[in-house]
Scaffold this active site. Structure first.
Site, PDB file in Angstrom:
ATOM      1  N   ASP A   1      -6.937  35.618  -2.950  1.00 51.03           N
ATOM      2  CA  ASP A   1      -6.311  36.332  -1.825  1.00 51.03           C
ATOM      3  C   ASP A   1      -6.548  37.839  -1.796  1.00 51.03           C
ATOM      4  O   ASP A   1      -5.937  38.525  -0.994  1.00 51.03           O
ATOM      5  CB  ASP A   1      -4.795  36.040  -1.850  1.00 51.03           C
ATOM      6  CG  ASP A   1      -4.095  36.473  -0.586  1.00 51.03           C
ATOM      7  OD1 ASP A   1      -4.741  36.434   0.475  1.00 51.03           O
ATOM      8  OD2 ASP A   1      -2.916  36.863  -0.651  1.00 51.03           O
TER       9      ASP A   1
ATOM     10  N   ASP B   1       2.831  35.627  -4.647  1.00 45.13           N
ATOM     11  CA  ASP B   1       2.604  37.067  -4.600  1.00 45.13           C
ATOM     12  C   ASP B   1       3.621  37.764  -5.499  1.00 45.13           C
ATOM     13  O   ASP B   1       4.824  37.516  -5.387  1.00 45.13           O
ATOM     14  CB  ASP B   1       2.713  37.557  -3.150  1.00 45.13           C
ATOM     15  CG  ASP B   1       1.521  37.117  -2.313  1.00 45.13           C
ATOM     16  OD1 ASP B   1       0.406  37.058  -2.866  1.00 45.13           O
ATOM     17  OD2 ASP B   1       1.701  36.824  -1.116  1.00 45.13           O
TER      18      ASP B   1
ATOM     19  N   HIS C   1       0.391  29.783  -4.738  1.00 43.67           N
ATOM     20  CA  HIS C   1       0.097  31.218  -4.701  1.00 43.67           C
ATOM     21  C   HIS C   1       1.433  31.961  -4.673  1.00 43.67           C
ATOM     22  O   HIS C   1       2.230  31.774  -3.764  1.00 43.67           O
ATOM     23  CB  HIS C   1      -0.739  31.527  -3.458  1.00 43.67           C
ATOM     24  CG  HIS C   1      -1.246  32.934  -3.424  1.00 43.67           C
ATOM     25  ND1 HIS C   1      -2.232  33.378  -4.269  1.00 43.67           N
ATOM     26  CD2 HIS C   1      -0.899  33.999  -2.666  1.00 43.67           C
ATOM     27  CE1 HIS C   1      -2.477  34.652  -4.024  1.00 43.67           C
ATOM     28  NE2 HIS C   1      -1.679  35.060  -3.056  1.00 43.67           N
TER      29      HIS C   1
ATOM     30  N   HIS D   1      -2.228  42.529  -5.426  1.00 42.08           N
ATOM     31  CA  HIS D   1      -2.934  42.650  -4.151  1.00 42.08           C
ATOM     32  C   HIS D   1      -2.066  42.807  -2.904  1.00 42.08           C
ATOM     33  O   HIS D   1      -2.592  42.740  -1.786  1.00 42.08           O
ATOM     34  CB  HIS D   1      -3.944  41.500  -3.974  1.00 42.08           C
ATOM     35  CG  HIS D   1      -3.319  40.142  -3.848  1.00 42.08           C
ATOM     36  ND1 HIS D   1      -3.317  39.226  -4.874  1.00 42.08           N
ATOM     37  CD2 HIS D   1      -2.690  39.534  -2.825  1.00 42.08           C
ATOM     38  CE1 HIS D   1      -2.719  38.117  -4.468  1.00 42.08           C
ATOM     39  NE2 HIS D   1      -2.330  38.279  -3.227  1.00 42.08           N
TER      40      HIS D   1
HETATM   41 ZN   LIG Z   1      -1.439  36.873  -1.923  1.00 40.68          ZN
END
Ligand SMILES: [Zn+2]
Length: 804
Positions: free
Chosen positions: A141, A31, A29, A345
């Site tokens: 997420d 970001d 993951h 997000h």
């Molecule tokens: Zn995230």
């Protein structure tokens, strides 16, 4: 070696025949920004992707699922050698593009068209660069998921949906991990929430045991998915995780672990169930409720960008069809992708460090300037028509508009030097000013306050600057509940136990300070088109100036706000206690609206103590209701009280600003400008129209623009008009049924010679051809909240090309 020898016998024992099977999907993951700026994410991607392609050579069984077309695009541009390795790994089968979105966007706040474009830009990138059709939406997420998703995902070609964030619910647990998720229009999508409750698993025995025991569908399903690998800032699977996977493939006492691609898991999980439970409506996250409000300037930048993108595409398409102006394909695509990136997000929800949000605000400024240039370029090509105004909204409008030129015929000169004119403009086209209103708006002093009246509404602003009355004359009803005041600004301490920028804890409601003292209340404009009362307040280190406006012929009270906000760990709300018995609120989402109870009968209702909406919230009873509109906020709450007189007060409060201290210690401090409005006596139709109008103000432009499409019903809304991305010159129109009722025969008329029409998916790929009449009319059927995309082929295609 001795230990291995002793263990050999144990490790050789196979799992039970009925053991749970975990589909282990390698994942990192990453970001796109969070505790680091976007530019660092590019480096994180390069490191993780290089490591993964190297690891796959050592462990050829690795399947690494990687989302976010934006992150691939960064590699293509800035690290082509890494991008080449990714493509090679994809050919080898160790690398799987997944998710089919431009970024892993916030699941609530992006506007309807923007959410469609997340899917379009993501899917198109993976199809063009990797030759793969994306079958799923991968959003582990994001902070809740709109009930518009099932339809949007299916219209983009997706068959499955994955998230695990609902495991963060503070109050209730979803009753299923594998189910059909049904959206507002009835579309269903096969959905899985990994019961391991993590998107960063490392395949420990504890995790696997938790996944198996936590799985709500055991007995009827035997499979769940485990995303494994270091994540948030990237990293991905490690050697030790892959070694664990090898040993746990088939081991007594453990679930079986099989490394496989998400598509393979979803196909197998789908195949073992003929009947699936259904979860209807939004996937509300009972956590992180502050993300509807934190970093208000970032949210406003997003909302303005979405509105300007609509305008730029509409007027550029109009100019291309009407006068053969070149259509700026490349510039629009680049601008869209910048806006889509910032819907990531942790950016749009307001949960990144200061650096990220400062950069986002700068970007939104540049995006605004570029879009204004595109709009000026396009409209500048259209035939001249003095005094005209453009309406980019989906409905015809007759309303007072504020213009910079106070000398226009019929204009009222305003106290700030600008002018107010009454305009009458059709949908998606230009129109003119109207000389006199049916009735003027008047303003009179009253006991230190003022009474505004336009014959439709009577509005009383008292000496404290509070609305003591909003009277709907025709209905003979008072909007403000007895003993209450409207537009009461309220401050609450807002310092959640965890996750400052993310969370609004329910106990924030226990303490409140009403801002019921004003430094000054003055009448600044007194009609005949616009009347305005200026209210100035000071509190803490902050100052707020609000203009409360009523215009001729309108049932809307607009509050234009300019605030210097200097509070810490405080939330600011505006309260509207309404004399209406509302069982539920209706709140705008992407391509429609949802209804949510105003009571707290169940723990599920009680947990929804803070809600999100796009441009409007509506509460009503039979024959009468009211809407609260906004031009840039999302958070709100609704509660109901029974009064001593037996009546019901439904209080809608918009969340205007927060001021969390982490991860940006200065979050939201400083200047903000925004507007919101009460529409008294509004049905859902008026709420929809008002929401579009407040976000798409009439644009003064001395040009004539005839609409490219028109409809014979207001139930069907045009969300987007553009030229087709394939540069064929076709006009693409996205429409939806907005009111929640089927429409048997909506007539869409093309404003140009129409050769043919095609039904399309979101990616503009043509399907069936609806019939076109000689007059250029296409008759369309809609189910409630159905989205349709049409490709309209002019008999004469416009010229192609790009203005620079
Ligand atoms: Zn995230």
């Amino acid at each position: 070696a001795a230990a291995r020898g002793r263990l050999a016998d144990v490790l050789a024992r196979p799992a039970h025949a009925s053991a749970h099977t975990l589909a282990a999907v390698g994942h990192a993951h990453i970001d796109s920004a969070w505790l680091w700026p976007v530019r660092e994410t590019v480096r994180k991607c390069a490191r993780t992707f290089t490591n993964m392609t190297t690891l796959a050579q050592e462990y050829p069984e690795l399947v690494f699922a990687c989302s976010s077309a934006q992150q691939y695009a960064w590699m293509r541009e800035r690290h082509p050698e890494v991008f080449a390795r990714m493509k090679k790994a994809a050919e080898d089968g160790t690398w799987v593009p997944v998710g089919g979105m431009w970024v892993e966007a916030d699941g609530n706040l992006p506007g309807g068209e923007a959410m469609a474009r997340q899917l379009v830009h993501g899917r198109r990138f993976f199809a063009e660069e990797f030759g793969v059709e994306q079958k799923g939406v991968w959003l582990p997420d994001s902070f809740g998921y709109t009930a518009a998703y099932p339809q949007l995902a299916r219209l983009a070609g997706a068959e499955w949906f994955l998230t695990q964030k609902l495991s963060w619910n503070e109050t209730n647990k979803l009753p299923h991990h594998t189910f059909h998720w049904e959206g507002i229009d009835g579309t269903r999508i096969f959905t899985h929430l990994p019961p391991v409750d993590s998107y960063n698993a490392s395949l420990t025995a504890t995790e696997l045991a938790h996944a198996e025991t936590n799985f709500e569908d055991k007995g009827v399903s035997t499979r769940s998915l485990v995303p494994f690998g270091y994540g948030d800032g990237g990293g991905g699977p490690s050697r030790s995780m892959l070694e664990k996977a090898r040993r746990l493939r088939d081991l007594e006492g453990s679930p079986k672990v099989a490394i496989e691609a998400p598509d393979a898991f979803f196909a197998a999980a789908r195949a073992e169930r003929t009947e699936l439970p259904v979860w209807r409506g939004e996937l509300y996250l009972e956590n992180h409720r502050g993300t509807y409000t934190s970093q208000a300037r970032t949210k406003r930048g997003n909302r303005r960008s979405e509105a300007l993108l609509r305008e730029a595409e509409l007027w550029a398409a109009t100019a291309a069809i009407r006068v053969g102006a070149p259509y700026p394909y490349e510039r629009l695509e680049a601008l869209w992708q910048r806006v889509l990136l910032h819907q990531f997000h942790d950016i749009l929800p307001g949960t990144s460090i200061a650096w990220v949000h400062q950069q986002a605000e700068r970007e939104y400024g540049e995006i605004r300037d570029e879009l204004e240039t595109l709009i000026a370029d396009a409209t500048g090509r259209l035939p001249r028509a003095d005094g005209a105004l453009l309406n980019a909204g989906p409905y015809a409008r007759r309303e007072v508009a504020v213009v910079s030129d106070a000398e226009l015929p019929g204009a009222q000169r305003l106290s700030d030097g600008r002018g107010a004119v009454l305009a009458e403009v059709g949908a998606l086209s230009s129109g003119d000013t109207v000389s006199t209103p049916r009735q003027a708006v008047t303003a009179a002093a009253d006991d230190g306050g003022f009474v505004l009246d336009n014959g439709v509404l009577g509005v009383v602003v008292d000496r404290r600057g509070l609305l003591t009355s909003v009277h709907d004359h025709a209905a003979g009803r008072e909007a403000i509940a007895p003993g209450s005041v409207g537009n009461l600004l309220q401050l609450h301490p807002d310092d959640p136990n965890l996750w400052s920028a993310w969370n609004l804890d329910s106990y924030y409601r226990d303490t409140v300070r009403d801002l019921d003292e004003a430094e000054s209340v003055t009448l600044v404009d007194d009609g005949p088109l616009l009347a305005s009362v200026r209210v100035e307040r000071a509190f803490g280190a902050s100052r707020i100036v609000q203009h409360i406006e009523l215009t001729a012929e309108s049932r809307q009270v607009t509050v234009r706000t300019d605030i210097d906000w200097q509070e810490r760990d405080t939330v600011l709300k505006t309260a509207w206690p309404l004399d209406v018995h509302a069982e539920r609120e209706s709140a705008e989402i992407q391509f429609g609206h949802v209804q949510r109870p105003t009571h707290e009968n169940t723990s599920w209702d009680a947990a929804r103590f803070e809600l999100w909406a796009h441009r409007w919230v509506h509460v009503g009873e039979r024959h009468w209701g009211a809407a609260l509109l906004n031009d840039s906020t999302y958070g709100h709450d609704v509660r109901r009280d029974t009064r001593a007189d037996g009546g019901t007060t439904t209080t809608v409060r918009l969340s205007l600003l927060r001021s969390p201290h982490s991860p940006d210690p200065q979050a939201d401090r400083g200047r903000h400008r925004f507007s919101y409005a009460l529409v008294a006596g509004a049905g859902i139709e008026e709420a929809i129209a008002g929401g579009y109008a407040l976000n798409l103000p009439l644009r003064p432009a001395p040009v004539e623009a005839a609409a490219l499409v028109s409809l014979d019903t207001d139930d069907i809304v045009v969300e987007s008009v553009k030229l087709a991305d394939d540069r064929s010159g076709d006009v693409v129109v996205r429409l939806y049924e907005a009111c929640g009722g089927a429409v048997g025969a909506a007539r869409l008329t093309a404003g140009f010679a129409l050769g043919a029409a095609y039904d399309c998916d979101l990616l503009e790929r043509p399907g069936e051809r609806p019939a076109v009449s000689e007059e250029g009319v296409v008759t369309l059927k809609f189910r409630p909240f159905q989205i349709r995309t049409l490709r309209l082929r002019p008999t004469m295609p416009p010229s192609q090309g790009e203005t620079r």
